[in-house]
Design an enzyme around this catalytic site. Structure first.
Site, short mmCIF file in Angstrom:
data_model
loop_
_atom_site.label_atom_id
_atom_site.label_comp_id
_atom_site.label_asym_id
_atom_site.label_seq_id
_atom_site.Cartn_x
_atom_site.Cartn_y
_atom_site.Cartn_z
CB CYS A 1 -3.15 -6.77 10.80
SG CYS A 1 -2.11 -8.10 11.47
CB SER B 1 -1.34 0.95 9.57
OG SER B 1 -1.86 1.11 10.86
CG HIS C 1 0.73 -10.52 8.88
ND1 HIS C 1 -0.30 -9.64 9.15
CD2 HIS C 1 0.16 -11.59 8.27
CE1 HIS C 1 -1.43 -10.15 8.71
NE2 HIS C 1 -1.18 -11.33 8.19
CD GLU D 1 3.62 -5.36 10.70
OE1 GLU D 1 3.09 -4.29 10.37
OE2 GLU D 1 3.30 -6.47 10.18
CB CYS E 1 1.25 -7.12 13.45
SG CYS E 1 1.55 -8.37 12.18
#
Length: 155
Positions: free
Chosen positions: A88, A86, A61, A63, A91
């Site tokens: 998950c 935003s 992901h 992040e 993360c």
């Protein structure tokens, strides 16, 4: 929570633009357009973007890629994570684990993430409702709904 681009300070605008550039790089490569930068003071420690599709890695992901690219830090307690979407739960868990004290989110309308969880752990959240972040994600979802549903765990 901030609700309009006009309320952003110049530092937040700059770093969200950097995160958006990362998201655009992922989009251009056929991946999910989530980008992130980790900042200490006025310096970027790491940049990253979602590479689940590109690398075939379900944990890649935006992040996570950003934090990996920042490398090992003695402490994250004086950092800010900027992310176009935003986070998950995976993360968010990493943000909590390393005690990143503030997360600035480009938009949370296409995916609500885990902001309440982060707040419950004392993490400051600013949602910018950035129109560029939203437009890029909307375009991706329109073009690649199957990949989007896969990314967020929908059937």
């Amino acid at each position: 929570m901030r609700v309009a681009n006009t309320t952003l300070d110049s530092i937040d605008k700059k770093f969200m633009a950097d995160a958006w550039e990362q998201a655009k790089a992922s989009f251009d490569a056929g991946g999910v357009p989530v980008g992130s930068v980790l900042v200490r003071g006025c310096s970027i420690l790491g940049r990253g973007h979602n590479q689940r599709v590109q690398k075939g890695d379900p944990t890649a992901h935006g992040e996570m890629d950003c934090i990996r690219n920042a490398g090992r830090q003695q402490s994250y307690r004086d950092t800010v994570l900027y992310t176009t979407l935003s986070p998950c739960m995976m993360c968010s868990g990493t943000i909590v684990q390393f005690r990143i004290p503030r997360v600035v989110i480009g938009e949370n309308l296409t995916f609500g993430g885990n902001e309440d969880f982060l707040r419950s752990r004392g993490i400051a959240i600013d949602v910018l409702n950035d129109l560029n972040c939203r437009a890029l994600m909307d375009e991706f979802i329109r073009l690649y709904p199957r990949i989007w549903n896969e990314d967020i765990g929908e059937d």
